[in-house]
Scaffold this motif. Structure first.
Motif, PDB file in Angstrom:
ATOM      1  N   THR A  48      -1.693  -3.576   8.171  1.00 47.14           N
ATOM      2  CA  THR A  48      -2.447  -4.406   7.230  1.00 47.14           C
ATOM      3  C   THR A  48      -2.033  -4.004   5.818  1.00 47.14           C
ATOM      4  O   THR A  48      -1.479  -2.929   5.607  1.00 47.14           O
ATOM      5  CB  THR A  48      -3.966  -4.204   7.374  1.00 47.14           C
ATOM      6  N   THR A  49      -2.296  -4.887   4.884  1.00 48.85           N
ATOM      7  CA  THR A  49      -2.014  -4.542   3.498  1.00 48.85           C
ATOM      8  C   THR A  49      -3.079  -5.152   2.595  1.00 48.85           C
ATOM      9  O   THR A  49      -4.056  -5.730   3.082  1.00 48.85           O
ATOM     10  CB  THR A  49      -0.608  -4.985   3.075  1.00 48.85           C
ATOM     11  N   GLU A  50      -2.877  -4.999   1.315  1.00 47.02           N
ATOM     12  CA  GLU A  50      -3.886  -5.405   0.358  1.00 47.02           C
ATOM     13  C   GLU A  50      -3.272  -6.358  -0.640  1.00 47.02           C
ATOM     14  O   GLU A  50      -2.184  -6.105  -1.145  1.00 47.02           O
ATOM     15  CB  GLU A  50      -4.340  -4.145  -0.378  1.00 47.02           C
ATOM     16  N   ILE A  51      -3.958  -7.449  -0.924  1.00 45.32           N
ATOM     17  CA  ILE A  51      -3.468  -8.373  -1.949  1.00 45.32           C
ATOM     18  C   ILE A  51      -4.292  -8.120  -3.204  1.00 45.32           C
ATOM     19  O   ILE A  51      -5.497  -7.877  -3.121  1.00 45.32           O
ATOM     20  CB  ILE A  51      -3.588  -9.845  -1.492  1.00 45.32           C
ATOM     21  N   ALA A  52      -3.627  -8.142  -4.351  1.00 43.81           N
ATOM     22  CA  ALA A  52      -4.366  -7.992  -5.607  1.00 43.81           C
ATOM     23  C   ALA A  52      -4.772  -9.389  -6.060  1.00 43.81           C
ATOM     24  O   ALA A  52      -3.911 -10.194  -6.415  1.00 43.81           O
ATOM     25  CB  ALA A  52      -3.489  -7.320  -6.648  1.00 43.81           C
ATOM     26  N   PRO A  53      -6.069  -9.714  -6.046  1.00 38.83           N
ATOM     27  CA  PRO A  53      -6.484 -11.057  -6.480  1.00 38.83           C
ATOM     28  C   PRO A  53      -6.098 -11.279  -7.936  1.00 38.83           C
ATOM     29  O   PRO A  53      -6.228 -10.379  -8.759  1.00 38.83           O
ATOM     30  CB  PRO A  53      -8.002 -11.038  -6.320  1.00 38.83           C
ATOM     31  N   PRO A  54      -5.591 -12.467  -8.254  1.00 40.10           N
ATOM     32  CA  PRO A  54      -5.091 -12.699  -9.613  1.00 40.10           C
ATOM     33  C   PRO A  54      -6.211 -12.830 -10.641  1.00 40.10           C
ATOM     34  O   PRO A  54      -7.348 -13.134 -10.304  1.00 40.10           O
ATOM     35  CB  PRO A  54      -4.352 -14.027  -9.483  1.00 40.10           C
ATOM     36  N   TYR A  72       5.593  -9.117   7.979  1.00 38.94           N
ATOM     37  CA  TYR A  72       5.468  -7.654   8.070  1.00 38.94           C
ATOM     38  C   TYR A  72       4.042  -7.149   8.269  1.00 38.94           C
ATOM     39  O   TYR A  72       3.844  -5.977   8.578  1.00 38.94           O
ATOM     40  CB  TYR A  72       6.059  -6.988   6.820  1.00 38.94           C
ATOM     41  N   VAL A  73       3.061  -8.015   8.045  1.00 38.86           N
ATOM     42  CA  VAL A  73       1.684  -7.520   8.180  1.00 38.86           C
ATOM     43  C   VAL A  73       0.852  -8.449   9.066  1.00 38.86           C
ATOM     44  O   VAL A  73       1.103  -9.646   9.151  1.00 38.86           O
ATOM     45  CB  VAL A  73       0.980  -7.338   6.810  1.00 38.86           C
ATOM     46  N   ASP A  74      -0.142  -7.853   9.713  1.00 37.25           N
ATOM     47  CA  ASP A  74      -1.001  -8.613  10.610  1.00 37.25           C
ATOM     48  C   ASP A  74      -2.258  -9.127   9.918  1.00 37.25           C
ATOM     49  O   ASP A  74      -2.893 -10.056  10.407  1.00 37.25           O
ATOM     50  CB  ASP A  74      -1.420  -7.725  11.789  1.00 37.25           C
ATOM     51  N   ALA A  75      -2.635  -8.504   8.826  1.00 32.34           N
ATOM     52  CA  ALA A  75      -3.815  -8.966   8.095  1.00 32.34           C
ATOM     53  C   ALA A  75      -3.708  -8.515   6.650  1.00 32.34           C
ATOM     54  O   ALA A  75      -3.025  -7.526   6.346  1.00 32.34           O
ATOM     55  CB  ALA A  75      -5.088  -8.422   8.723  1.00 32.34           C
ATOM     56  N   ILE A  76      -4.371  -9.268   5.781  1.00 35.57           N
ATOM     57  CA  ILE A  76      -4.294  -8.981   4.345  1.00 35.57           C
ATOM     58  C   ILE A  76      -5.706  -8.795   3.795  1.00 35.57           C
ATOM     59  O   ILE A  76      -6.526  -9.713   3.868  1.00 35.57           O
ATOM     60  CB  ILE A  76      -3.608 -10.154   3.595  1.00 35.57           C
ATOM     61  N   ASN A  77      -5.970  -7.620   3.261  1.00 35.61           N
ATOM     62  CA  ASN A  77      -7.280  -7.385   2.639  1.00 35.61           C
ATOM     63  C   ASN A  77      -7.330  -8.064   1.275  1.00 35.61           C
ATOM     64  O   ASN A  77      -6.427  -7.865   0.463  1.00 35.61           O
ATOM     65  CB  ASN A  77      -7.502  -5.890   2.402  1.00 35.61           C
ATOM     66  N   ALA A  78      -8.384  -8.807   1.046  1.00 38.12           N
ATOM     67  CA  ALA A  78      -8.600  -9.357  -0.299  1.00 38.12           C
ATOM     68  C   ALA A  78      -9.669  -8.509  -0.952  1.00 38.12           C
ATOM     69  O   ALA A  78     -10.824  -8.498  -0.526  1.00 38.12           O
ATOM     70  CB  ALA A  78      -9.037 -10.811  -0.204  1.00 38.12           C
ATOM     71  N   GLU A 316       3.865  -4.351  -4.544  1.00 36.09           N
ATOM     72  CA  GLU A 316       3.704  -5.191  -3.358  1.00 36.09           C
ATOM     73  C   GLU A 316       5.041  -5.653  -2.788  1.00 36.09           C
ATOM     74  O   GLU A 316       5.188  -5.816  -1.584  1.00 36.09           O
ATOM     75  CB  GLU A 316       2.843  -6.418  -3.683  1.00 36.09           C
ATOM     76  N   LYS A 317       6.009  -5.821  -3.664  1.00 38.43           N
ATOM     77  CA  LYS A 317       7.291  -6.346  -3.170  1.00 38.43           C
ATOM     78  C   LYS A 317       7.979  -5.359  -2.230  1.00 38.43           C
ATOM     79  O   LYS A 317       8.918  -5.706  -1.537  1.00 38.43           O
ATOM     80  CB  LYS A 317       8.194  -6.719  -4.340  1.00 38.43           C
ATOM     81  N   TRP A 318       7.492  -4.116  -2.222  1.00 39.42           N
ATOM     82  CA  TRP A 318       8.127  -3.122  -1.357  1.00 39.42           C
ATOM     83  C   TRP A 318       7.454  -2.970  -0.002  1.00 39.42           C
ATOM     84  O   TRP A 318       7.916  -2.220   0.856  1.00 39.42           O
ATOM     85  CB  TRP A 318       8.162  -1.753  -2.055  1.00 39.42           C
ATOM     86  N   VAL A 319       6.330  -3.655   0.194  1.00 37.28           N
ATOM     87  CA  VAL A 319       5.597  -3.484   1.446  1.00 37.28           C
ATOM     88  C   VAL A 319       6.472  -3.810   2.654  1.00 37.28           C
ATOM     89  O   VAL A 319       6.584  -3.032   3.609  1.00 37.28           O
ATOM     90  CB  VAL A 319       4.294  -4.328   1.452  1.00 37.28           C
ATOM     91  N   GLY A 320       7.124  -4.987   2.589  1.00 36.60           N
ATOM     92  CA  GLY A 320       7.983  -5.395   3.695  1.00 36.60           C
ATOM     93  C   GLY A 320       9.061  -4.354   3.961  1.00 36.60           C
ATOM     94  O   GLY A 320       9.326  -3.983   5.114  1.00 36.60           O
TER      95      GLY A 320
END
Ligand code: SF4
Lengths: 348, 157
Positions: A48-54, A72-78, A316-320
């Motif tokens: 899982t990873t985290e998205i930074a809300p804009p 690359y991820v199964d779920a995204i935390n907002a 974030e661009k490095w998560v993948g």
């Protein structure tokens, strides 16, 4: 042959619906319509990873940020006003993400809303196709850019977790009033095994699970021995039998930022040895990713662990890249909206 | 008072014993008082509870006292009023995330609990408080609850 293909297509449509934003049919023994629960319950190592809300009202910005993680991820935390800073709301980010089929995790913090607002938002989130929620206490308002705000904290994360379970499992509000269609959410919470009282953190985990947490994401792990100890105790206590644990990992950009995070971001523990390693590295950016990759690989080997939660704020661009290089997905490609080759939902 | 409240946590075992002996006596007395005077003495009784518990625990009079389950550390002193803590923001030295000069009340709570006879009480979940009870006396609440229980038992008998 065409028969088989047709059958697969039919099966996929049955599993997925025709619109990627449609809820998936709920499988036996599952609590949500979501893909994240499927991945975990199928026994895969989840990421899982985290998205930074804009800081924007632009939905395309949300989708652009999410697309960085495709495959690359199964779920995204907002995140929900993380660090007590104001951004687009977690609920809105999740709703935008579900439209195209992503599996967002709705973070719910107790800092800004009372029990009336939270219960209402939970129903709303489920109605908008959100299948996962993460219960958090939330950072104090003093940490953010509106320190003059009124902190709410009507709940703590444990009361919140229990409340979501009541909404879902008993189909009623806390007041007892009936809910016609219960919010089918996969419910999780967080843990920080790395800060005092370290020896009691496993008890805190036990309480969260008793309250109803079905998965747990942890704060950044940069200290493997502490995590190993924590997990060994959790396994001993049988806590991993009914709960999926996803330790958090982070991508550090430089020794300076690492130090700054340690001193300024609540709950972040980074051992001196890690900071030293960053300082001595010729290419600190690359070293930060290397550290993250190594941690992911080592965490995967710890008994009782079901996945990792990658937090890479401003990286974030490095998560993948780190997920790929770590190999923790074992060749599996998580679902994403645009990739034809993705293995839908879970691999069978 | 901060120093006294830290003392109470460090002597949680003693405070627990004191509480276990004194509390029933207080409740019996209050039951008698409320029978005779009804609600007339609620104000001074509430003030007495606030004064005593305020001094020893920095009690915030939430009206749902949890001290026996929180290692004698009042959870309402947590800036996030967490009832099942601590949060994940505790500083490496055990100080509070929000108030760096204050020991995290939940670090104290787990420490206090470990000194108590009933050190497992802290492991049970405390649901969020009823905000209508703020400022009300827990003693009176317990005394009156006890009354109804006793009355019920009496009618049943
Ligand atoms: S650090 Fe402790 S006292 Fe401070 S907010 Fe968190 S739980 Fe409450």
């Amino acid at each position: 042959m065409p028969d088989i293909i047709d059958k697969n297509v039919v099966q996929d449509v049955e599993r997925l619906g025709t619109n990627p934003g449609d809820p998936l049919p709920m499988l036996d023994g599952h609590v949500s319509h979501g893909r994240f629960e499927r991945v975990l319950k199928d026994g895969h190592f989840a990421v899982t990873t985290e998205i930074a809300p804009p800081d924007s009202a632009d939905p395309d910005e949300v989708l652009a940020r999410a697309s960085l993680f495709d495959g690359y991820v199964d779920a995204i935390n907002a995140t929900d006003g993380s660090g007590a800073h104001c951004h687009m709301s977690s609920l809105a980010v999740c709703a935008i993400l579900t439209r195209v089929g992503y599996s967002p995790i709705l973070q719910i913090s107790c800092r800004d809303r009372n029990r009336i607002a939270i219960q209402g938002d939970t129903l709303g989130a489920a109605a908008l196709g959100v299948c996962n929620a993460l219960c958090l206490s939330g950072d104090g308002v003093g940490a953010g850019d509106h320190p003059e705000a009124k902190p709410v904290f009507d709940f703590d994360s444990i009361s919140l977790t229990r409340t979501l379970r009541i909404l879902r499992d008993e189909s009623r509000f806390l007041s007892g009033r009936k809910i016609d269609l219960a919010p089918k959410l996969f419910i999780g919470s967080s843990i920080n095994p790395f800060v005092p009282p370290v020896e009691n953190r496993v008890n805190q985990l036990a309480k969260k699970i008793e309250a109803g947490a079905e998965y747990i994401q942890s704060q950044y792990c940069f200290d493997l021995p502490v995590l190993k100890d924590f997990m060994a105790r959790a396994v001993d206590m049988g806590l991993t039998e009914n709960c999926y644990i996803l330790p958090g990992v982070g991508v550090l950009p430089s020794a300076r930022t690492a130090k700054w995070m340690r001193d300024n971001v609540p709950g972040v523990h980074i051992p001196d040895s890690v900071i030293k390693r960053m300082k001595q590295a010729d290419k600190p950016l690359r070293e930060g990713r290397k550290i993250c990759i190594e941690l992911m690989q080592q965490i995967k080997e710890i008994p009782g662990v079901s996945g990792v939660h990658v937090m890479a704020y401003r990286q974030e661009k490095w998560v993948g890249d780190v997920v790929k290089k770590s190999g923790v997905l074992d060749g599996r490609t998580p679902w994403s909206p645009n990739s034809a080759e993705t293995t839908i939902g879970t691999v069978n | 008072m901060y120093s006294l409240r830290r003392w109470s946590v460090r002597h949680a075992r003693f405070m627990e014993a004191l509480y276990n002996t004194v509390n029933p006596a207080i409740l019996v007395t209050l039951r008698g008082i409320t029978k005779v005077f009804g609600t007339k003495l609620d104000k001074p009784i509430t003030a007495a509870e606030a004064g005593l518990k305020g001094l020893l625990f920095d009690c915030q009079m939430c009206g749902s006292c949890a001290l026996s389950k929180t290692g004698m550390s009042c959870p309402m002193n947590c800036p996030k009023t967490i009832r099942n803590g601590p949060c994940g923001g505790v500083r490496p030295n055990g100080m509070c995330e929000v108030k760096p000069d204050m020991k995290c009340v939940w670090v104290d709570a787990w420490d206090g609990a470990s000194r108590m006879k009933n050190s497992d009480a802290i492991k049970s979940i405390e649901f969020a408080v009823d905000h209508r009870d703020k400022g009300r006396s827990t003693w009176l609440k317990l005394a009156r609850e006890g009354e109804t229980v006793n009355d019920k038992e009496a009618t049943n008998a």
